[in-house]
Design a protein around this motif. Structure first.
Motif, PDB file in Angstrom:
ATOM      1  N   THR A  64      45.272  33.362  62.452  1.00 21.51           N
ATOM      2  CA  THR A  64      44.653  32.200  61.916  1.00 21.51           C
ATOM      3  C   THR A  64      44.201  32.662  60.438  1.00 21.51           C
ATOM      4  O   THR A  64      44.670  31.876  59.365  1.00 21.51           O
ATOM      5  CB  THR A  64      43.478  31.660  62.620  1.00 21.51           C
ATOM      6  OG1 THR A  64      43.765  31.090  63.924  1.00 21.51           O
ATOM      7  CG2 THR A  64      42.569  30.461  61.695  1.00 21.51           C
ATOM      8  N   THR A  65      43.793  33.832  60.212  1.00 24.52           N
ATOM      9  CA  THR A  65      43.434  34.735  58.992  1.00 24.52           C
ATOM     10  C   THR A  65      44.724  34.554  58.084  1.00 24.52           C
ATOM     11  O   THR A  65      44.595  34.394  57.133  1.00 24.52           O
ATOM     12  CB  THR A  65      42.746  35.816  59.163  1.00 24.52           C
ATOM     13  OG1 THR A  65      41.672  35.576  59.823  1.00 24.52           O
ATOM     14  CG2 THR A  65      42.558  36.431  57.900  1.00 24.52           C
ATOM     15  N   LEU A 125      36.121  33.458  59.002  1.00 18.95           N
ATOM     16  CA  LEU A 125      37.028  34.099  60.070  1.00 18.95           C
ATOM     17  C   LEU A 125      36.987  35.466  60.023  1.00 18.95           C
ATOM     18  O   LEU A 125      37.079  36.084  61.066  1.00 18.95           O
ATOM     19  CB  LEU A 125      38.540  33.971  59.351  1.00 18.95           C
ATOM     20  CG  LEU A 125      39.024  32.485  59.489  1.00 18.95           C
ATOM     21  CD1 LEU A 125      40.428  32.028  58.848  1.00 18.95           C
ATOM     22  CD2 LEU A 125      39.339  32.143  60.919  1.00 18.95           C
ATOM     23  N   CYS A 182      34.198  36.104  62.335  1.00 18.77           N
ATOM     24  CA  CYS A 182      34.561  35.969  63.657  1.00 18.77           C
ATOM     25  C   CYS A 182      35.505  37.103  64.177  1.00 18.77           C
ATOM     26  O   CYS A 182      35.140  37.471  65.477  1.00 18.77           O
ATOM     27  CB  CYS A 182      35.471  34.692  63.686  1.00 18.77           C
ATOM     28  SG  CYS A 182      34.609  33.033  63.765  1.00 18.77           S
ATOM     29  N   THR A 183      36.091  37.827  63.364  1.00 22.37           N
ATOM     30  CA  THR A 183      36.928  38.830  63.745  1.00 22.37           C
ATOM     31  C   THR A 183      36.089  40.005  64.152  1.00 22.37           C
ATOM     32  O   THR A 183      36.304  40.699  65.181  1.00 22.37           O
ATOM     33  CB  THR A 183      37.666  39.300  62.523  1.00 22.37           C
ATOM     34  OG1 THR A 183      38.746  38.147  62.106  1.00 22.37           O
ATOM     35  CG2 THR A 183      38.566  40.470  63.022  1.00 22.37           C
ATOM     36  N   GLN A 214      37.512  31.779  54.761  1.00 22.30           N
ATOM     37  CA  GLN A 214      37.916  33.087  55.031  1.00 22.30           C
ATOM     38  C   GLN A 214      36.727  34.084  55.503  1.00 22.30           C
ATOM     39  O   GLN A 214      36.927  34.918  56.278  1.00 22.30           O
ATOM     40  CB  GLN A 214      38.785  33.792  53.940  1.00 22.30           C
ATOM     41  CG  GLN A 214      39.942  33.153  53.337  1.00 22.30           C
ATOM     42  CD  GLN A 214      41.064  33.724  54.506  1.00 22.30           C
ATOM     43  OE1 GLN A 214      40.753  34.581  55.190  1.00 22.30           O
ATOM     44  NE2 GLN A 214      41.842  32.675  54.476  1.00 22.30           N
ATOM     45  N   LEU A 242      41.132  26.916  60.621  1.00 20.86           N
ATOM     46  CA  LEU A 242      39.814  27.537  60.977  1.00 20.86           C
ATOM     47  C   LEU A 242      39.162  26.485  62.214  1.00 20.86           C
ATOM     48  O   LEU A 242      38.800  26.945  63.344  1.00 20.86           O
ATOM     49  CB  LEU A 242      38.665  27.620  60.052  1.00 20.86           C
ATOM     50  CG  LEU A 242      37.261  27.970  60.357  1.00 20.86           C
ATOM     51  CD1 LEU A 242      37.329  29.348  60.932  1.00 20.86           C
ATOM     52  CD2 LEU A 242      36.248  27.563  59.291  1.00 20.86           C
ATOM     53  N   THR A 250      41.315  26.590  65.373  1.00 24.56           N
ATOM     54  CA  THR A 250      40.992  28.016  66.213  1.00 24.56           C
ATOM     55  C   THR A 250      39.792  28.084  66.854  1.00 24.56           C
ATOM     56  O   THR A 250      39.736  28.360  67.961  1.00 24.56           O
ATOM     57  CB  THR A 250      41.336  28.983  65.183  1.00 24.56           C
ATOM     58  OG1 THR A 250      42.714  28.937  64.701  1.00 24.56           O
ATOM     59  CG2 THR A 250      41.089  30.134  65.979  1.00 24.56           C
ATOM     60  N   ILE A 295      42.421  34.893  66.091  1.00 23.42           N
ATOM     61  CA  ILE A 295      41.837  34.728  64.952  1.00 23.42           C
ATOM     62  C   ILE A 295      42.607  35.754  63.926  1.00 23.42           C
ATOM     63  O   ILE A 295      42.657  35.007  62.522  1.00 23.42           O
ATOM     64  CB  ILE A 295      40.303  35.559  65.184  1.00 23.42           C
ATOM     65  CG1 ILE A 295      39.527  34.616  65.896  1.00 23.42           C
ATOM     66  CG2 ILE A 295      39.402  35.663  63.772  1.00 23.42           C
ATOM     67  CD1 ILE A 295      38.183  35.419  66.647  1.00 23.42           C
TER      68      ILE A 295
END
Length: 340
Positions: A311-312, A247, A250-251, A244, A326, A329, A308
């Protein structure tokens, strides 16, 4: 009254102006407190450390038997060497006992280790007001003191470092002196034979302590480097980095790319955009970020951000599959970048 400033402690440790009395190392950096006490003890033992009489006590021992500190301080060494009593975890509870020794320590050096004490704390006030007392504040390293420590450590071991090693280490290391020492010892041992250190060496040995491994994931994903992505992901996940968290990073990364890309579309070069950022990205990432701004257009970045976020949401609904989703993606985004 003697109240040393934090920047005066190193000079005092190099040449103490007292050889007996009460010495108080205190502050929020427990690693530095311990190191300061150890350095002081080495100085006080002088050229004959073997003959010194060193006794280490815990504050709890003194609380249960208040006389023990005075007894140890006044006990004559069998070998005639320096008597040093080290007290760990000292608090104001030992002030009464210290009051008896404040003006007449009998030649002994009492070295106290304590936490972060306010100016009004009874223990700190007693030491600072004593003619035979020195209070040594130990606060977390600043950028300047940390860089100095890094350079001095490598110089002492005759190790040559690449130009970006010190900067990289500064970004990895925090402000705990004990952790810093441990990491520097690891690096000096690694370079004992070659007498050289590169940034790659530092990343190999220390990057798990900071955000650099996450930067490697972000840049491999955004740059279309599948093999690098696999290696960086394996390293992060094996070190228990939460999917998490990855992610979330990445966001932020792709949202930043999209925001910066607007400036590129308005006529700025990627390099100009990056140079204008405050704070600026580390110079070691400049080329990777510039490449990503060239690879991704706004529509592709919008798709990446949406994926993203999806996926989160999926990983939160099904935590057991968080690592799998993760990986899937990030690899898909990596392939998007590679296709440009």
């Amino acid at each position: 009254m003697t109240a040393l400033k934090a920047h005066e402690v190193a000079r005092f440790l190099a040449r103490p102006d007292l050889t007996e009395g009460i010495f108080l190392a205190y502050g929020p950096d427990t690693g530095l407190v311990r190191e300061t006490a150890q350095r002081l003890i080495r100085q006080l033992t002088g050229n004959d450390p073997e003959s010194a009489s060193l006794v280490t006590l815990e504050a709890a021992e003194i609380d249960s038997d208040p006389s023990i500190l005075a007894v140890e301080a006044k006990t004559v060494s069998l070998f005639g060497g320096k008597r040093i009593i080290r007290v760990r975890g000292a608090t104001k509870s030992i002030v009464m006992t210290l009051t008896e020794l404040r003006d007449d320590p009998g030649g002994a050096a009492i070295v106290l280790e304590a936490g972060n004490l306010t100016p009004k704390d009874a223990l700190r006030a007693l030491v600072e007001a004593s003619k035979l007392g020195r209070a040594l504040p130990c606060y977390p390293d600043s950028d300047e003191t940390l860089v100095t420590l890094i350079r001095e450590t490598f110089n002492q071991h005759g190790i040559r470092v690449d130009g970006d090693v010190v900067t990289t280490l500064r970004e990895i290391l925090g402000n705990d002196r004990e952790i810093t020492r441990r990491e520097l010892e690891k690096l000096t041992l690694y370079a004992a034979a070659s007498k050289t250190l590169t940034r790659e060496d530092v990343l190999l040995l220390c990057a798990d302590n900071g955000a650099l491994v996450i930067d490697a994931i972000l840049d491999a994903t955004g740059g279309g480097h599948a093999e690098k992505l696999e290696l960086a992901l394996n390293r992060a996940l094996s070190s228990a980095v939460d999917p998490q968290r990855l992610l979330a990073m990445c966001t932020i990364h792709f949202a930043n790319l999209r925001r910066w890309r607007v400036e590129v579309d308005n006529g700025k070069s990627p390099r100009m955009v990056l140079d204008g950022l405050r704070p600026k990205p580390h110079f070691s990432r400049a080329s990777a970020l510039e490449q990503q701004l060239r690879l991704w257009n706004d529509s592709a970045l919008a798709i990446a951000c949406e994926r993203i976020l999806q996926t989160t949401a999926d990983s939160r609904r099904r935590p057991a599959l968080a690592e799998t989703t993760l990986r899937r993606t990030l690899l898909a985004l990596c392939m998007m970048a590679a296709a440009h």
